[in-house]
Design a protein around this motif. Sequence first.
Motif, PDB file in Angstrom:
ATOM      1  N   ARG A  23      43.315  44.230  34.356  1.00  0.00           N
ATOM      2  CA  ARG A  23      42.628  43.213  35.500  1.00  0.00           C
ATOM      3  C   ARG A  23      42.403  42.026  34.788  1.00  0.00           C
ATOM      4  O   ARG A  23      42.381  41.874  33.572  1.00  0.00           O
ATOM      5  N   GLU A  24      42.157  41.273  35.683  1.00  0.00           N
ATOM      6  CA  GLU A  24      41.883  39.816  35.328  1.00  0.00           C
ATOM      7  C   GLU A  24      40.297  39.541  35.466  1.00  0.00           C
ATOM      8  O   GLU A  24      39.585  39.927  36.431  1.00  0.00           O
ATOM      9  N   SER A  78      37.218  36.672  34.535  1.00  0.00           N
ATOM     10  CA  SER A  78      37.007  35.225  34.041  1.00  0.00           C
ATOM     11  C   SER A  78      35.363  35.186  33.570  1.00  0.00           C
ATOM     12  O   SER A  78      34.464  35.607  34.207  1.00  0.00           O
ATOM     13  N   GLU A  92      35.404  39.799  38.006  1.00  0.00           N
ATOM     14  CA  GLU A  92      36.459  40.477  38.090  1.00  0.00           C
ATOM     15  C   GLU A  92      37.591  39.829  39.424  1.00  0.00           C
ATOM     16  O   GLU A  92      36.622  39.666  40.398  1.00  0.00           O
ATOM     17  N   GLU A 137      39.953  32.203  31.910  1.00  0.00           N
ATOM     18  CA  GLU A 137      40.546  33.390  32.494  1.00  0.00           C
ATOM     19  C   GLU A 137      41.277  34.051  31.414  1.00  0.00           C
ATOM     20  O   GLU A 137      42.061  33.668  31.019  1.00  0.00           O
ATOM     21  N   PHE A 185      43.169  38.405  30.729  1.00  0.00           N
ATOM     22  CA  PHE A 185      43.574  39.459  30.962  1.00  0.00           C
ATOM     23  C   PHE A 185      42.847  40.586  30.248  1.00  0.00           C
ATOM     24  O   PHE A 185      42.825  40.543  28.904  1.00  0.00           O
ATOM     25  N   ASN A 237      44.165  33.881  29.702  1.00  0.00           N
ATOM     26  CA  ASN A 237      45.390  33.303  30.517  1.00  0.00           C
ATOM     27  C   ASN A 237      45.468  31.955  30.857  1.00  0.00           C
ATOM     28  O   ASN A 237      46.449  31.080  30.430  1.00  0.00           O
TER      29      ASN A 237
END
Length: 379
Positions: free
Chosen positions: A180-181, A183, A201, A247, A249, A258
């Motif tokens: 998932r990403e 931040s 998320e 951000e 991963f 990211n």
Amino acid sequence: MRVLVYGDGQLAQMLNLAGVPLGIDVAAVNVKDHSIVNPVDKAPRTESLKQAITDAKALTVEFEHVPVGLLEDADASGKLHPSFTAIRIGADRVLEKRFLERLQIPNCRHQIITEHSQLDNIVAELGEKVIIKASLDGYDGYGQWRLKAASQLPELKAQLADLDLGAVPLIAEQMVSFERELSLIGARNAQGQVNFYPLAENRHHEGQLHVSVAPAPKLTEELTQQAQQIFTTIVEDLDYVGVLAVEMFQIGERLIVNELAPRVHNSGHWSIHGAETSQFENQLRAVLNLPLGDMSAHSVSAMVNIIGCGSIAKEVLAVPGCHLHWYGKTVRAKRKMGHINVVAESYAQLAQRLDELAGLLPLEFFPVLEDEAQRLAEQ
């Protein structure tokens, strides 16, 4: 006190709304014609940019792609926060990658492409699945190309053939298989005070953020500490002042960066209703060197972007915990027209409210909403 914001879009508007209760006047710079405007209704103000800089106690940005000449003039005033260097790192992926590498912060394996001949080797260097990004001005999925198999390389090279890679290099990144990403948004003021919002998320569709949930489900203390250490390393190196979004991963219990955004960020809009102090108020506090506000979440929240959709049913406002924000823009495909914040006492309740919301919205514009509601229901 006045804060001058470079850029007159929705982030400047929300900064203005956050400033009113604190007696902070926020003015915005139209970076195309250099005029000074009201951030909410875009009405022109009478002063020149030079006078506005003189009158402001602090200068900041709502997006990182401000013309360099304007940033240089702002930097010369000694009032620009975050710094010229930090803003340029966020605007230029080449500078960003070099910065992360210097600090030994994990990020995606990549190559900087300055000549077309380098494309011949990207499969050997990075594998068959590669995402290629323009180093300047790319956002929301624009300025990006994907290679999903080696057989597609000739077609990809043809698409890129007319680009001047000397002027605007490309970043070729290995597509990583991530869970998932996440931040992390936090802030630092000039006295060195640092604080963090909980990790959010993010769910994307076609390169654009559609939904953020905060605090992110299934967070571990190890993930939170890892993200906060990355953030702290960045802001201390840059002597950063303001809100910063990082951000990342998630791959198992490991995080890789990211992108960086040296400003208030879309994935932090939930904080308007879901945190003790919003990211917009904390941006103003930070750049004016005021004490930072409490960033803890007082509820579980979701932010749902309204993208390319000009109207929605008024019944949305009857959904418990639902708050609607329109940006006053002309409708255009893939354009962020507004957002909806939904707050709840639990992930299960949030799932119910998002499901109810999905029943009221045109789902062609909200393609991940039903799936997100189902996923939260299973937490």
